[in-house]
Design a protein around this motif. Structure first.
Motif, PDB file in Angstrom:
ATOM      1  N   CYS A   1       0.858  -1.185   0.000  1.00 56.16           N
ATOM      2  CA  CYS A   1       0.000   0.000   0.000  1.00 56.16           C
ATOM      3  C   CYS A   1       0.894   1.235   0.000  1.00 56.16           C
ATOM      4  CB  CYS A   1      -0.924   0.018   1.209  1.00 56.16           C
ATOM      5  SG  CYS A   1      -1.926   1.517   1.282  1.00 56.16           S
TER       6      CYS A   1
ATOM      7  N   CYS B   1      -0.052   3.773   2.937  1.00 56.86           N
ATOM      8  CA  CYS B   1       0.461   3.391   4.251  1.00 56.86           C
ATOM      9  C   CYS B   1       1.970   3.164   4.222  1.00 56.86           C
ATOM     10  CB  CYS B   1      -0.211   2.120   4.747  1.00 56.86           C
ATOM     11  SG  CYS B   1      -1.994   2.238   4.922  1.00 56.86           S
TER      12      CYS B   1
ATOM     13  N   CYS C   1      -6.530  -2.046   0.689  1.00 57.52           N
ATOM     14  CA  CYS C   1      -5.745  -2.055   1.908  1.00 57.52           C
ATOM     15  C   CYS C   1      -6.678  -2.182   3.120  1.00 57.52           C
ATOM     16  CB  CYS C   1      -4.947  -0.758   2.000  1.00 57.52           C
ATOM     17  SG  CYS C   1      -4.061  -0.593   3.546  1.00 57.52           S
TER      18      CYS C   1
ATOM     19  N   ARG D   1      -6.132  -1.366   6.028  1.00 56.81           N
ATOM     20  CA  ARG D   1      -5.937  -0.257   6.964  1.00 56.81           C
ATOM     21  C   ARG D   1      -6.638   1.020   6.497  1.00 56.81           C
ATOM     22  NH1 ARG D   1      -1.210  -1.208  10.280  1.00 56.81           N
ATOM     23  NH2 ARG D   1      -0.366  -3.237   9.738  1.00 56.81           N
ATOM     24  N   CYS D   2      -6.390   1.375   5.228  1.00 55.38           N
ATOM     25  CA  CYS D   2      -6.884   2.673   4.765  1.00 55.38           C
ATOM     26  C   CYS D   2      -7.919   2.543   3.641  1.00 55.38           C
ATOM     27  CB  CYS D   2      -5.715   3.526   4.290  1.00 55.38           C
ATOM     28  SG  CYS D   2      -4.926   2.859   2.813  1.00 55.38           S
TER      29      CYS D   2
HETATM   30 ZN   LIG Z   1      -3.141   1.484   3.161  1.00 57.40          ZN
END
Ligand SMILES: [Zn+2]
Length: 120
Positions: free
Chosen positions: A73, A76, A90, A92-93
């Motif tokens: 990513c 990130c 991703c 996370r994001c």
């Molecule tokens: Zn990410």
């Protein structure tokens, strides 16, 4: 069958490696297979039985280790593991990720052989 040709080449390559070890018998062959390598483990196992017949690998065990898909990513700035193969985003994001770092591997991880009995 797709898997049979893969397994045959694995058997060939192990046999080649063993050429230097006379009398060695294979106990276990471990494979690293990416989640996206598009092989079915059951088929690999089935084909292994066929392909190893009559070779020094006969009777040995095939251990398949499935590797998760890892993408990079950019947002990130790190590698992330993709949980679902349905969407490459991703975790996370939620940004879409395109750069694959792991997931298509298909390689021999290690070979375990029985102790070589070379009696003089
Ligand atoms: Zn990410």
């Amino acid at each position: 069958m797709h898997e049979l040709s893969i397994v045959s080449s694995i058997v060939d390559s192990v046999t080649e490696t063993l050429a230097a070890y006379r009398g060695a018998k294979v106990r276990e062959v471990r494979l690293r297979v990416g989640a996206l390598a598009s092989v079915v483990e059951d088929s690999l196992q089935f084909c292994y039985g066929i392909a190893s017949e009559g070779t020094r690998l006969e009777g040995s065990k095939l251990v398949v280790k499935i590797l998760p898909v890892r993408m990079h990513c950019e947002k990130c700035a790190q590698d992330v593991e993709i949980a679902s193969l349905q969407s490459f985003r991703c975790p996370r994001c939620s940004e879409p990720v395109a750069e694959m770092r792991q997931g298509r591997e298909l390689e021999i991880d290690s070979i375990e052989i029985d102790e070589i009995e070379e009696k003089v």
